[in-house]
Motif scaffolding. Structure first.
Motif, mmCIF file in Angstrom:
data_model
loop_
_atom_site.group_PDB
_atom_site.id
_atom_site.type_symbol
_atom_site.label_atom_id
_atom_site.label_comp_id
_atom_site.label_asym_id
_atom_site.label_seq_id
_atom_site.Cartn_x
_atom_site.Cartn_y
_atom_site.Cartn_z
ATOM 1 N N LEU A 1 -5.855 -9.371 2.515
ATOM 2 C CA LEU A 1 -4.736 -8.796 3.263
ATOM 3 C C LEU A 1 -4.599 -7.294 3.031
ATOM 4 O O LEU A 1 -3.918 -6.607 3.798
ATOM 5 C CB LEU A 1 -3.424 -9.492 2.870
ATOM 6 N N TYR B 1 -8.534 -8.563 9.212
ATOM 7 C CA TYR B 1 -7.425 -9.200 9.927
ATOM 8 C C TYR B 1 -7.866 -10.078 11.096
ATOM 9 O O TYR B 1 -7.259 -11.106 11.372
ATOM 10 C CB TYR B 1 -6.424 -8.146 10.407
ATOM 11 N N LEU C 1 -3.037 -10.665 13.176
ATOM 12 C CA LEU C 1 -2.332 -10.378 11.931
ATOM 13 C C LEU C 1 -2.062 -8.887 11.799
ATOM 14 O O LEU C 1 -2.945 -8.058 12.008
ATOM 15 C CB LEU C 1 -3.166 -10.868 10.744
ATOM 16 N N ILE D 1 -0.311 -6.506 8.854
ATOM 17 C CA ILE D 1 0.315 -6.353 7.539
ATOM 18 C C ILE D 1 0.696 -4.891 7.377
ATOM 19 O O ILE D 1 -0.151 -4.034 7.127
ATOM 20 C CB ILE D 1 -0.629 -6.797 6.401
ATOM 21 N N GLU E 1 4.903 -4.851 2.342
ATOM 22 C CA GLU E 1 4.735 -5.921 1.364
ATOM 23 C C GLU E 1 5.447 -7.191 1.795
ATOM 24 O O GLU E 1 5.023 -8.297 1.442
ATOM 25 C CB GLU E 1 5.267 -5.456 -0.003
ATOM 26 N N ASP F 1 5.537 -8.337 4.849
ATOM 27 C CA ASP F 1 4.634 -9.026 5.770
ATOM 28 C C ASP F 1 3.628 -9.878 4.997
ATOM 29 O O ASP F 1 3.397 -11.044 5.332
ATOM 30 C CB ASP F 1 3.859 -8.015 6.634
ATOM 31 N N ALA F 2 3.020 -9.296 3.968
ATOM 32 C CA ALA F 2 2.028 -10.024 3.178
ATOM 33 C C ALA F 2 2.667 -11.199 2.452
ATOM 34 O O ALA F 2 2.135 -12.317 2.443
ATOM 35 C CB ALA F 2 1.359 -9.079 2.179
ATOM 36 N N SER G 1 4.626 -13.478 11.261
ATOM 37 C CA SER G 1 5.293 -12.182 11.290
ATOM 38 C C SER G 1 6.625 -12.242 10.555
ATOM 39 O O SER G 1 7.524 -13.006 10.941
ATOM 40 C CB SER G 1 5.516 -11.751 12.745
#
Length: 487
Positions: free
Chosen positions: A234, A240, A253, A255, A258, A260-261, A333
């Motif tokens: 990530l 991604y 994806l 990102i 932080e 989001d991850a 998301s």
């Protein structure tokens, strides 16, 4: 109960787990006994309830849903009250379950009261943060007390002995109902009840590790390798496209923060967390799906070298879960989650319980299942990720959260319950037992710790494949009730 998905409640408006009576959207925390709402031949009924029990000048009222089963009642028998939790009250529980077996033997009248702000019990016009201030365990207990008092007078049950039942969060309510209103409830069965509030709850994932290891000692090791590998990927945007394909995401994806991850990593961890919490239970009777997916099944996938490395097997688990629950693609998301969770309408995507339950965790309980312990099988969703959601969704600061949790333990006593005639069953596989009582506090506050069973297992209808110790636990609870009702 819950992670951040739908009680105990999958993990998409992310996850949540608890039981109340034990709880579909995906919320965070406990999990679902009321998860599948099915219409029933039992007629729903309505009770006029005060909006604010603690302000005599506030005369506003609303209608609370309840159900009744008189099939087993014998004049002079007790009254059983099943407490609703963080989801719709499921009428299936009025037709099956261990409590009805007890009711038949003891001649009990059975009632089930839906929790305010869940299901069809809507005290306010919407779920705005301003209105959610009327959502709390204390208001819920006052609802129970008023319902019990009025129903007793209405139906000539004032001299009958009332017994409260609940599992997960409602299990806590069952214990606290007896604790705070001993003149109204004679005894309680508080199943899988997390009676101790805690902002940080890393022990949840520690139990997940041990529960996976009970099937295959290498299983949680492989899960950890996969989670760490994904977390590293990530950090590289070049990965991604592949991750989007591997996990069948609804959109590419992204990102960017932080959060989001952490959201993505927690969503995938939820596949294992949910299965562990409900491993090999009997939820099928209430219409639940996915009961065929067990710890054994997931660890079997993680051990299958033909699928590739641990990361590839982790993705295979995600696809298996999506197929099982007929999910076409995975929403990953955090911004989408935040948008859903801040929709305050009763028709919003998180109105099934997610918005409400996470509010309760931010203002009363915490219960955040973080990766802050090294002795657990995931990475990437630390306490700060959970706490920030309280600020993002309800403008509750970390300091306010900590103070609220401290007040909850001060008010109820946490592990240090002082009461009588409360039995506290828990299962060793269930991660929630780490915040419950698993030892006898006194002869009249006994614990029933059931080896090899998961969340709220003793509440489900009996079946031939039940472990012998589960059958014995149900019998022991019945004998306790029989004795207490003679006191």
């Amino acid at each position: 109960m819950a992670s951040r998905r739908a009680g105990g409640l999958l993990r998409g408006v992310t996850s949540l787990l608890l039981f109340s009576v034990c709880v579909g959207v995906e919320f965070k925390g406990f999990r679902r006994f009321h998860e599948v709402e099915r219409r029933s031949v039992l007629e729903e009924q309505w009770f006029i309830q005060r909006l604010d029990h603690f302000n005599g000048a506030d005369t506003r009222v609303w209608k609370q849903r309840y159900f009744i089963n008189e099939a087993f009642y014998k004049p002079g028998g007790p009254v059983f009250l099943m407490i609703g939790g963080e989801g719709p009250a499921n009428p299936a529980w009025m037709k099956a379950g261990a409590w009805l077996t007890y009711a038949q033997k003891l001649g009990a009248l059975c009632l089930m009261l839906e929790h305010r702000f869940y299901g069809e019990s809507h005290p306010t016009a919407d779920l705005s943060t301003d209105n959610l201030r009327y959502l709390s365990s204390r208001q819920a207990l006052a609802d129970l007390a008023h319902f019990r008092s009025v129903m007793a007078e209405r139906r000539g049950l004032a001299d009958r002995k009332w017994v409260a039942f609940g599992g997960s969060y409602p299990g806590s309510l069952a214990a606290w109902f007896r604790l705070k209103y001993p003149h109204l409830v004679h005894a309680s069965v508080a199943t899988s009840a997390p009676v101790h509030a805690a902002v940080n709850f890393p022990e949840y994932l520690e139990v997940v590790w041990r529960s996976l290891a009970s099937e295959n000692s290498n299983c949680p090791v492989l899960v950890k390798k996969a989670s760490v590998t994904l977390a590293e990927r990530l950090k590289d945007p070049e990965t991604y496209d592949n991750i989007t394909k591997d996990f069948n995401l609804c959109s590419k994806l992204q990102i960017q923060t932080e959060m989001d991850a952490a959201y993505f990593l927690e969503t995938l961890a939820g596949n294992f967390m949910d299965v562990v919490q409900y491993n090999e239970d009997n939820r099928g009777f209430e219409g639940a799906t996915g009961t065929n997916i067990t710890i054994k099944v997931l660890c079997g996938v993680m051990a299958d070298t033909s699928l590739g490395d641990p990361y590839a097997r982790y993705a295979a688990v995600a696809r298996l879960m999506m197929d099982t629950f007929s999910i076409k693609c995975l929403n990953a998301s955090y911004e989408g989650y935040r948008r859903d969770m801040t929709d305050a309408s009763w028709s919003g995507p998180a109105a099934g319980g997610g918005r409400q339950w996470v509010y309760q965790t931010c203002t009363e309980f915490g219960f955040y299942q973080s990766t802050d312990s090294p002795n657990q099988p995931f990475t990437g969703f630390p306490l700060v990720y959970h706490v920030k959601q309280c600020a993002d969704l309800y403008n509750v600061s970390a300091e306010q959260l900590a103070e609220a949790v401290a007040q909850t333990n001060e008010f109820y006593g946490g592990y240090d319950i002082r009461s009588t005639r409360i039995v506290l069953p828990n299962g060793s596989i269930d991660p929630w037992h780490a915040l419950g009582v698993t030892w006898d506090i006194s002869p009249d506050l006994p614990a029933v710790f059931i080896q090899g069973t998961a969340h709220c297992a003793n509440m489900y209808p009996a079946r031939s494949e039940d472990l012998p110790q589960l059958a014995l636990a149900r019998d022991h609870i019945f004998l306790l009730l029989q004795r207490w009702l003679k006191q």
